[in-house]
Design a protein around this motif. Structure first.
Motif, short mmCIF file in Angstrom:
data_model
loop_
_atom_site.label_atom_id
_atom_site.label_comp_id
_atom_site.label_asym_id
_atom_site.label_seq_id
_atom_site.Cartn_x
_atom_site.Cartn_y
_atom_site.Cartn_z
N CYS A 1 0.86 -1.19 0.00
CA CYS A 1 0.00 0.00 0.00
C CYS A 1 0.89 1.24 0.00
O CYS A 1 1.76 1.37 0.87
CB CYS A 1 -0.90 0.00 1.24
SG CYS A 1 -1.98 1.44 1.33
N PRO A 2 0.74 2.13 -0.96
CA PRO A 2 1.59 3.32 -1.00
C PRO A 2 1.33 4.24 0.20
O PRO A 2 0.23 4.29 0.74
CB PRO A 2 1.19 4.00 -2.31
CG PRO A 2 -0.20 3.52 -2.57
CD PRO A 2 -0.24 2.11 -2.06
N LEU A 3 2.36 4.96 0.60
CA LEU A 3 2.24 5.91 1.71
C LEU A 3 1.26 7.02 1.33
O LEU A 3 1.33 7.57 0.24
CB LEU A 3 3.61 6.52 2.00
CG LEU A 3 3.71 7.48 3.18
CD1 LEU A 3 3.51 6.73 4.49
CD2 LEU A 3 5.06 8.17 3.18
N ILE A 4 0.32 7.31 2.24
CA ILE A 4 -0.64 8.38 1.98
C ILE A 4 0.00 9.71 2.31
O ILE A 4 0.53 9.91 3.39
CB ILE A 4 -1.92 8.19 2.83
CG1 ILE A 4 -2.59 6.85 2.45
CG2 ILE A 4 -2.90 9.34 2.61
CD1 ILE A 4 -3.75 6.48 3.35
N THR A 5 -0.03 10.60 1.34
CA THR A 5 0.57 11.93 1.54
C THR A 5 -0.48 13.02 1.33
O THR A 5 -1.55 12.78 0.77
CB THR A 5 1.72 12.17 0.54
OG1 THR A 5 1.20 12.06 -0.80
CG2 THR A 5 2.83 11.17 0.75
N LYS A 6 -0.13 14.21 1.79
CA LYS A 6 -0.98 15.38 1.56
C LYS A 6 -0.59 16.00 0.22
O LYS A 6 0.39 15.60 -0.40
CB LYS A 6 -0.78 16.39 2.70
CG LYS A 6 -1.12 15.83 4.07
CD LYS A 6 -0.81 16.85 5.16
CE LYS A 6 -0.99 16.23 6.53
NZ LYS A 6 -0.63 17.18 7.63
N ALA A 7 -1.37 16.99 -0.20
CA ALA A 7 -1.12 17.61 -1.51
C ALA A 7 0.26 18.25 -1.59
O ALA A 7 0.85 18.33 -2.67
CB ALA A 7 -2.19 18.66 -1.81
N ASP A 8 0.81 18.67 -0.42
CA ASP A 8 2.13 19.32 -0.44
C ASP A 8 3.28 18.30 -0.40
O ASP A 8 4.45 18.67 -0.34
CB ASP A 8 2.26 20.30 0.72
CG ASP A 8 2.13 19.63 2.08
OD1 ASP A 8 2.04 18.38 2.13
OD2 ASP A 8 2.13 20.35 3.10
N GLY A 9 2.94 17.00 -0.42
CA GLY A 9 3.96 15.96 -0.45
C GLY A 9 4.35 15.42 0.91
O GLY A 9 5.04 14.40 1.00
N THR A 10 3.92 16.09 2.00
CA THR A 10 4.25 15.59 3.34
C THR A 10 3.37 14.40 3.66
O THR A 10 2.26 14.27 3.15
CB THR A 10 4.05 16.68 4.41
OG1 THR A 10 2.69 17.13 4.39
CG2 THR A 10 4.97 17.86 4.15
N LYS A 11 3.88 13.53 4.53
CA LYS A 11 3.13 12.31 4.82
C LYS A 11 1.95 12.57 5.75
O LYS A 11 1.91 13.55 6.47
CB LYS A 11 4.05 11.24 5.42
CG LYS A 11 4.54 11.52 6.82
CD LYS A 11 5.38 10.34 7.31
CE LYS A 11 5.84 10.56 8.76
NZ LYS A 11 6.58 9.41 9.28
N PHE A 12 1.01 11.68 5.68
CA PHE A 12 -0.20 11.75 6.49
C PHE A 12 -0.01 10.74 7.62
O PHE A 12 -0.03 9.54 7.40
CB PHE A 12 -1.40 11.36 5.61
CG PHE A 12 -2.74 11.47 6.27
CD1 PHE A 12 -3.58 12.53 5.96
CD2 PHE A 12 -3.21 10.52 7.16
CE1 PHE A 12 -4.84 12.64 6.53
CE2 PHE A 12 -4.44 10.62 7.74
CZ PHE A 12 -5.26 11.68 7.42
N GLY A 13 0.20 11.22 8.84
CA GLY A 13 0.44 10.26 9.92
C GLY A 13 0.59 10.92 11.26
O GLY A 13 0.69 12.14 11.38
N LYS A 14 0.68 10.09 12.30
CA LYS A 14 0.66 10.61 13.68
C LYS A 14 1.95 11.32 14.08
O LYS A 14 1.97 12.04 15.07
CB LYS A 14 0.38 9.47 14.65
CG LYS A 14 1.48 8.42 14.74
CD LYS A 14 1.10 7.31 15.71
CE LYS A 14 2.22 6.29 15.86
NZ LYS A 14 1.89 5.24 16.80
#
Length: 207
Positions: A1-14
């Motif tokens: 599963c690919p890493l989920i990122t935000k539109a600015d390229g930063t990762k989505f995570g805790k």
């Protein structure tokens, strides 16, 4: 599963700032709702495909409707609804919508008093805050909120705004600058919400 990122390229995570938790002890239903409501258009188009159970046809129709009037943020509103209901319940979603309306819409005094203390503080996070000694309760509105609390620059300005219908206490219009402010006005037994104009809020804690 690919890493989920935000539109600015930063990762989505805790580990990122501004993260969101499923546990209401760490992210309240109101904050959870606001998180999805405030994502960018590009992120909303991706997240509604990843995180909701809506079918492809519904999603494509939502995206088309959103693109026709992006200022209405229809996609973010549906994303926030789907996820808040899924994680917290329809009831918590409705409370989150009502809490948002208190700050951004024409909500009522009754709705304001219906907020729990945690949500109240989250809704008005960042607004100017003041502390009022309980012994001063019972005084006139104009006396309490001019000078020590600096909600209004002068008594004359306060009276002028009241006469123009631009002042509210706990979401109720103040029609008399001499109206007493007492214990019965306190929200959750300790807070007063003063509104000056449409967007200027002040949260006062009686101690």
């Amino acid at each position: 599963c690919p890493l989920i990122t935000k539109a600015d390229g930063t990762k989505f995570g805790k580990t990122e700032s501004g993260n969101v938790w499923l546990d209401p002890r760490y992210t309240s239903p109101y904050k959870f709702y606001q998180f999805w409501l405030n994502v960018s258009d590009d992120d909303a188009k991706r997240y509604i495909r990843i995180f909701t159970l809506l079918d492809r046809g519904t999603i494509e129709a939502l995206v088309a409707e959103h693109d026709a009037a992006p200022h209405l943020r229809l996609l973010q509103k549906r994303l926030a609804e789907e996820l808040t209901v899924m994680i917290h319940s329809r009831g918590e979603y409705e409370k989150a919508v009502e809490a948002s309306a208190i700050l951004f819409g024409g909500s009522t005094a009754e709705a304001l008093r219906g907020l729990d203390e945690q949500t109240l503080l989250q809704v008005f996070e960042g607004v100017p805050c003041f502390t009022l000694p309980r012994a001063e309760l019972g005084g006139a509105f104009v006396e309490l909120f001019v000078g020590q609390l600096e909600v209004f620059p002068s008594k004359g300005e306060c009276r002028k705004l009241v006469q123009g219908g631009g002042v509210s206490l706990n979401k109720e219009k103040v029609t008399d600058p001499q109206r007493p402010v007492g214990e019965s006005d306190l929200i959750a037994g300790k807070y007063l919400l003063v509104q000056r104009g449409k967007k200027n809020y002040y949260l006062v804690t009686a101690e």
